[in-house]
Design an enzyme around this catalytic site. Structure first.
Site, mmCIF file in Angstrom:
data_model
loop_
_atom_site.group_PDB
_atom_site.id
_atom_site.type_symbol
_atom_site.label_atom_id
_atom_site.label_comp_id
_atom_site.label_asym_id
_atom_site.label_seq_id
_atom_site.Cartn_x
_atom_site.Cartn_y
_atom_site.Cartn_z
ATOM 1 N N ASP A 69 0.974 -1.313 0.140
ATOM 2 C CA ASP A 69 0.154 0.175 -0.074
ATOM 3 C C ASP A 69 0.913 1.198 0.061
ATOM 4 O OD1 ASP A 69 -2.245 1.515 0.010
ATOM 5 O OD2 ASP A 69 -2.480 1.420 2.338
ATOM 6 N N LEU A 70 1.340 1.543 -1.274
ATOM 7 C CA LEU A 70 2.165 2.753 -1.298
ATOM 8 C C LEU A 70 1.462 3.901 -2.137
ATOM 9 C CD1 LEU A 70 5.866 1.208 -1.479
ATOM 10 C CD2 LEU A 70 4.579 2.125 0.461
ATOM 11 N N LYS A 71 0.228 3.622 -2.609
ATOM 12 C CA LYS A 71 -0.409 4.630 -3.191
ATOM 13 C C LYS A 71 0.250 5.345 -4.474
ATOM 14 C CE LYS A 71 -3.569 5.188 0.661
ATOM 15 N NZ LYS A 71 -2.441 4.313 1.797
ATOM 16 N N ASP A 107 2.169 9.403 -9.951
ATOM 17 C CA ASP A 107 3.255 10.263 -10.690
ATOM 18 C C ASP A 107 2.761 10.129 -12.110
ATOM 19 O OD1 ASP A 107 5.830 11.205 -11.460
ATOM 20 O OD2 ASP A 107 6.807 10.417 -9.729
ATOM 21 N N ALA A 150 4.594 7.133 -16.910
ATOM 22 C CA ALA A 150 5.988 6.221 -17.332
ATOM 23 C C ALA A 150 6.388 5.768 -16.103
ATOM 24 C CB ALA A 150 6.776 6.892 -18.320
ATOM 25 N N THR A 199 -10.707 7.239 3.601
ATOM 26 C CA THR A 199 -11.572 7.057 4.571
ATOM 27 C C THR A 199 -11.372 8.091 5.865
ATOM 28 O OG1 THR A 199 -10.141 5.284 5.675
ATOM 29 C CG2 THR A 199 -11.942 4.477 4.101
ATOM 30 N N ARG A 248 -14.390 -1.042 11.791
ATOM 31 C CA ARG A 248 -14.462 -0.755 13.352
ATOM 32 C C ARG A 248 -15.339 -1.761 13.811
ATOM 33 N NH1 ARG A 248 -10.226 1.354 12.360
ATOM 34 N NH2 ARG A 248 -9.644 3.198 12.789
#
EC number: 4.1.1.23
Length: 243
Positions: free
Chosen positions: A69-71, A74, A77, A124, A185
């Site tokens: 999970d590094l989202k 950019d 390419a 979220t 939750r």
């Protein structure tokens, strides 16, 4: 066209957010949770430790699934090149930001089926006022569904989105589209930075394929027991064989 959702056994539908600062702490949590968790999300805090891929490798050697999970966000390419390199690792899920169609298409093209790519829609921790501050005066659910449809059209495999939007996403997208929901939750609303939250059973009833849980397990008096209780809720909601 997105592919079929990642085949998951019921016990793999709980993803624990391994939000810790070091390799040693990460592995200590994996050992502490044992068989109660089979799927782990590793994110930016571990990346900053310099030990990210050591953790990834250690998880794989323990036969755990890994969610990177590094989202990524950019130019197309750069994201494509990153996806190609990451595809060499044993990764099940990977996130890319869902706000640029060209970037999503490039990521999907570079992936070659190695991982399931998930588009990040609206975090979220954000509500309508946060979107309005960005110049988007719309309800989060409307933005999320729009982003999900764009991701599906680009060939992305699914989205990561609040359980509050799982139902609308499921109705708007095809059955092959994966929905992974953070902000879960189990004990009901709590005072933290998450805004759009739901319970375990509701997320799966509305169409989630997997959920991400961090603090409710990490802060529990008995984390393994807390994870096992969530697993029992998942099994009751989806049964053993749903994929």
């Amino acid at each position: 066209m997105s592919r079929a959702p990642l085949p998951l056994a019921a016990h793999e539908r709980l993803i624990f957010a391994l939000d810790v600062p070091s390799h040693d702490e990460a592995i200590a949590w994996v050992d502490r949770l044992g068989d109660s968790v089979a799927f782990y999300k590793i994110g930016m805090e571990l990346l900053a430790s310099g030990e990210y891929f050591h953790v990834l490798d250690a998880l794989a050697k323990r036969d755990k699934r890994v969610f990177v999970d590094l989202k990524f966000f950019d130019i197309p390419a750069t994201v494509a090149g990153t996806i190609r390199r990451l595809a060499q690792w044993p990764v099940s899920y990977c996130t890319v930001h869902g706000w640029h169609a060209g970037m999503l298409q490039a990521a999907a093209d570079a992936n070659h089926g190695a991982m399931r790519l998930l588009a990040v829609t609206v975090l979220t921790s954000m509500g309508r006022p946060d979107l309005a501050a960005m110049g988007i005066d719309r309800e989060p659910v409307d933005v999320v569904v729009e982003r999900a449809l764009a991701a599906e059209a680009a060939g992305i495999d699914g989205v990561i989105a609040s359980g509050q939007e799982a139902g609308p996403i499921r109705r708007a997208t095809g059955p092959a589209f994966s929905i992974v929901c953070p902000g879960i939750r189990p004990g009901g609303p709590v005072a933290d930075d998450q805004q759009r939250i739901v319970g375990v059973a509701q997320a799966f009833t509305d169409g989630a394929d997997a959920i991400v849980v961090g603090r409710p397990i990490r802060l529990a008096a008995d984390p393994a027991a807390a994870a096992a209780a969530i697993q029992a809720e998942i099994l009751a909601a989806v049964g053993q064989d749903r994929s």
